[in-house]
Design an enzyme around this catalytic site. Structure first.
Site, PDB file in Angstrom:
ATOM      1  N   GLY A 117     -98.191 104.111  41.861  1.00  0.00           N
ATOM      2  CA  GLY A 117     -98.830 105.409  41.607  1.00  0.00           C
ATOM      3  C   GLY A 117     -99.687 105.470  40.348  1.00  0.00           C
ATOM      4  N   TYR A 160     -86.886 120.132  38.826  1.00  0.00           N
ATOM      5  CA  TYR A 160     -88.060 119.288  38.553  1.00  0.00           C
ATOM      6  C   TYR A 160     -89.041 120.055  37.660  1.00  0.00           C
ATOM      7  CZ  TYR A 160     -92.318 116.582  39.034  1.00  0.00           C
ATOM      8  OH  TYR A 160     -93.460 115.865  38.761  1.00  0.00           O
ATOM      9  N   GLY A 175    -101.969 117.992  39.362  1.00  0.00           N
ATOM     10  CA  GLY A 175    -101.501 118.690  40.564  1.00  0.00           C
ATOM     11  C   GLY A 175    -101.113 117.655  41.603  1.00  0.00           C
ATOM     12  N   PHE A 188     -94.683 109.546  45.142  1.00  0.00           N
ATOM     13  CA  PHE A 188     -93.906 110.666  44.597  1.00  0.00           C
ATOM     14  C   PHE A 188     -93.127 111.428  45.679  1.00  0.00           C
ATOM     15  CE2 PHE A 188     -93.685 115.207  43.577  1.00  0.00           C
ATOM     16  CZ  PHE A 188     -93.055 115.189  42.344  1.00  0.00           C
TER      17      PHE A 188
HETATM   18  P1  NDP Z   1     -94.554 107.148  41.933  1.00  0.00           P
HETATM   19  O1  NDP Z   1     -93.248 107.389  42.616  1.00  0.00           O
HETATM   20  O2  NDP Z   1     -95.624 106.441  42.681  1.00  0.00           O
HETATM   21  O3  NDP Z   1     -94.306 106.379  40.547  1.00  0.00           O
HETATM   22  C1  NDP Z   1     -93.228 106.706  39.728  1.00  0.00           C
HETATM   23  C2  NDP Z   1     -93.036 105.598  38.714  1.00  0.00           C
HETATM   24  O4  NDP Z   1     -91.948 105.968  37.847  1.00  0.00           O
HETATM   25  C3  NDP Z   1     -92.670 104.282  39.363  1.00  0.00           C
HETATM   26  O5  NDP Z   1     -93.384 103.236  38.745  1.00  0.00           O
HETATM   27  C4  NDP Z   1     -91.189 104.143  39.066  1.00  0.00           C
HETATM   28  O6  NDP Z   1     -90.852 102.766  38.879  1.00  0.00           O
HETATM   29  C5  NDP Z   1     -91.067 104.880  37.738  1.00  0.00           C
HETATM   30  N1  NDP Z   1     -89.692 105.310  37.485  1.00  0.00           N
HETATM   31  C6  NDP Z   1     -88.973 106.229  38.157  1.00  0.00           C
HETATM   32  N2  NDP Z   1     -87.726 106.281  37.671  1.00  0.00           N
HETATM   33  C7  NDP Z   1     -87.662 105.375  36.661  1.00  0.00           C
HETATM   34  C8  NDP Z   1     -86.647 104.941  35.781  1.00  0.00           C
HETATM   35  N3  NDP Z   1     -85.411 105.469  35.816  1.00  0.00           N
HETATM   36  N4  NDP Z   1     -86.927 103.997  34.871  1.00  0.00           N
HETATM   37  C9  NDP Z   1     -88.159 103.461  34.824  1.00  0.00           C
HETATM   38  N5  NDP Z   1     -89.171 103.807  35.624  1.00  0.00           N
HETATM   39  C10 NDP Z   1     -88.911 104.754  36.534  1.00  0.00           C
HETATM   40  O7  NDP Z   1     -95.047 108.597  41.484  1.00  0.00           O
HETATM   41  P2  NDP Z   1     -96.299 109.067  40.593  1.00  0.00           P
HETATM   42  O8  NDP Z   1     -97.139 107.947  40.197  1.00  0.00           O
HETATM   43  O9  NDP Z   1     -96.920 110.192  41.303  1.00  0.00           O
HETATM   44  O10 NDP Z   1     -95.508 109.656  39.341  1.00  0.00           O
HETATM   45  C11 NDP Z   1     -95.806 109.293  38.014  1.00  0.00           C
HETATM   46  C12 NDP Z   1     -95.579 110.508  37.112  1.00  0.00           C
HETATM   47  O11 NDP Z   1     -96.497 111.520  37.478  1.00  0.00           O
HETATM   48  C13 NDP Z   1     -94.192 111.125  37.221  1.00  0.00           C
HETATM   49  O12 NDP Z   1     -93.759 111.499  35.944  1.00  0.00           O
HETATM   50  C14 NDP Z   1     -94.432 112.367  38.085  1.00  0.00           C
HETATM   51  O13 NDP Z   1     -93.497 113.369  37.835  1.00  0.00           O
HETATM   52  C15 NDP Z   1     -95.819 112.754  37.609  1.00  0.00           C
HETATM   53  N6  NDP Z   1     -96.600 113.607  38.505  1.00  0.00           N
HETATM   54  C16 NDP Z   1     -96.864 113.239  39.795  1.00  0.00           C
HETATM   55  C17 NDP Z   1     -97.629 114.067  40.596  1.00  0.00           C
HETATM   56  C18 NDP Z   1     -97.909 113.775  42.034  1.00  0.00           C
HETATM   57  O14 NDP Z   1     -98.311 114.687  42.773  1.00  0.00           O
HETATM   58  N7  NDP Z   1     -97.758 112.543  42.490  1.00  0.00           N
HETATM   59  C19 NDP Z   1     -98.193 115.324  40.068  1.00  0.00           C
HETATM   60  C20 NDP Z   1     -97.829 115.614  38.719  1.00  0.00           C
HETATM   61  C21 NDP Z   1     -97.086 114.766  37.968  1.00  0.00           C
HETATM   62  P3  NDP Z   1     -89.545 102.048  39.446  1.00  0.00           P
HETATM   63  O15 NDP Z   1     -89.115 102.778  40.686  1.00  0.00           O
HETATM   64  O16 NDP Z   1     -89.992 100.639  39.696  1.00  0.00           O
HETATM   65  O17 NDP Z   1     -88.562 102.137  38.313  1.00  0.00           O
HETATM   66  C1  8X3 Z   2     -95.840 116.801  41.144  1.00  0.00           C
HETATM   67  C2  8X3 Z   2     -96.640 117.891  41.748  1.00  0.00           C
HETATM   68  O1  8X3 Z   2     -96.469 120.178  42.870  1.00  0.00           O
HETATM   69  O2  8X3 Z   2     -95.160 118.367  43.810  1.00  0.00           O
HETATM   70  O3  8X3 Z   2     -95.490 117.104  39.838  1.00  0.00           O
HETATM   71  O4  8X3 Z   2     -94.521 119.387  41.750  1.00  0.00           O
HETATM   72  S1  8X3 Z   2     -95.623 119.008  42.563  1.00  0.00           S
END
Ligand code: NDP
Ligand code: 8X3
Length: 253
Positions: free
Chosen positions: A13, A153, A184, A190
């Site tokens: 991501g 969350y 967003g 995710f």
């Molecule tokens: P992904 O699930 O694609 O990536 C999440 C990343 O977080 C992975 O690399 C995972 O690695 C890592 N991770 C999760 N838990 C742990 C842990 N305990 N220790 C170390 N690493 C961890 O999701 P996104 O790229 O979308 O999410 C990245 C960030 O963006 C998050 O903080 C999310 O809340 C935020 N976000 C996402 C949005 C969306 O719509 N996608 C919107 C707003 C914010 P691994 O599993 O290998 O440990």
């Molecule tokens: C990730 C976006 O709207 O699913 O933070 O919470 S939402």
């Protein structure tokens, strides 16, 4: 030697996209996550494509001991972290508070809040000693508006917002920038994680509109990190054009 960027949660991501973006700009990278085989694959790609150095670190940010040990054991040539991207995070479940699973709550709180704090605590002393640095915390539109069943969350992301404000105040005397980036809807793993592997339900989240890509967000994060030393973006919200805030997404039916 190139400047060093440390990205938590770089195995997929937004974190992975940041790794590609910063490598393309010539930064050396410390990439962390639990899925080390993914990080090692990414390391090969980035080193061969961009000629940068990559240090892959298997790390669960929920373990304070593991985080402290990992950063303490960094080889000398990896210690001068210029930019820390606190990206590792997740949502688990989407249930009204009365139906929520306390185990899911613990994982979200331990990862999104406590993990971010542990990593920051390990990296900040070096930034203070060098009198510069940039911490970029990944929040969410969920920090800005609580949505139905988002409860815990949303609370963790509100905490990321508050911690970013606090860090900015406390680190002011040391020339350290603190930026909170609040995306967003971004199509990554995710929702697959949130819905515990239910791919059909995860896909539906992004149907009927054009969501952000991880690359879109990485581009904005890179922009924040590449501004002149005297310029700091404090708080930035980025959504798809079809999304007004955490509540309103215009979907074609
Ligand atoms: P992904 O699930 O694609 O990536 C999440 C990343 O977080 C992975 O690399 C995972 O690695 C890592 N991770 C999760 N838990 C742990 C842990 N305990 N220790 C170390 N690493 C961890 O999701 P996104 O790229 O979308 O999410 C990245 C960030 O963006 C998050 O903080 C999310 O809340 C935020 N976000 C996402 C949005 C969306 O719509 N996608 C919107 C707003 C914010 P691994 O599993 O290998 O440990
Ligand atoms: C990730 C976006 O709207 O699913 O933070 O919470 S939402």
């Amino acid at each position: 030697m190139a400047s060093i960027v440390c990205i938590t949660g770089a195995s997929s991501g937004i974190g992975e996209a940041c790794a590609y973006r910063f490598a393309a700009a010539g930064f050396d990278l410390i990439l962390t996550g639990r899925r080390i085989e993914r990080l090692q694959h990414l390391q090969q790609q980035l080193e061969s494509r961009h000629g940068v150095r990559v240090h892959a670190l298997e790390l669960d940010v929920r373990s304070r001991e593991a985080v402290e040990a990992a950063f303490r054991a960094l080889p000398a040539e990896w210690q001068a972290i210029a930019v820390l991207i606190n990206n590792a995070g997740l949502a688990l479940g989407l249930q009204p508070i009365q139906d929520g699973n306390p185990e899911d709550w613990d994982v979200m709180i331990d990862t999104n809040i406590k993990g971010l704090l542990y990593v920051t605590k390990a990296v900040v002393p070096g930034m203070i000693a060098r009198g510069k640095g940039h911490i970029i915390n990944i929040g969410s539109t969920a920090a800005k508006d609580t949505y139905p069943a988002g409860n815990v969350y949303c609370a963790t992301k509100r905490a990321v917002e508050a911690l970013s404000e606090g860090m900015r105040i406390d680190l002011l005397p040391y020339g350290i920038k603190v930026t909170a980036v609040h995306p967003g809807a971004v199509e990554t793993e995710f929702s697959l994680v949130r819905f515990k592997g239910d791919a059909q339900r995860a896909r539906k989240v992004y149907e009927g509109f054009q969501p952000l890509t991880a690359g879109d967000v990485a581009e904005v994060i890179y922009y924040c990190a590449s501004l002149p030393a005297h310029v700091c973006i404090n708080d930035l919200v980025i959504t798809p054009t079809a999304q007004a805030n955490a509540h309103f997404i215009h979907k074609l039916s």
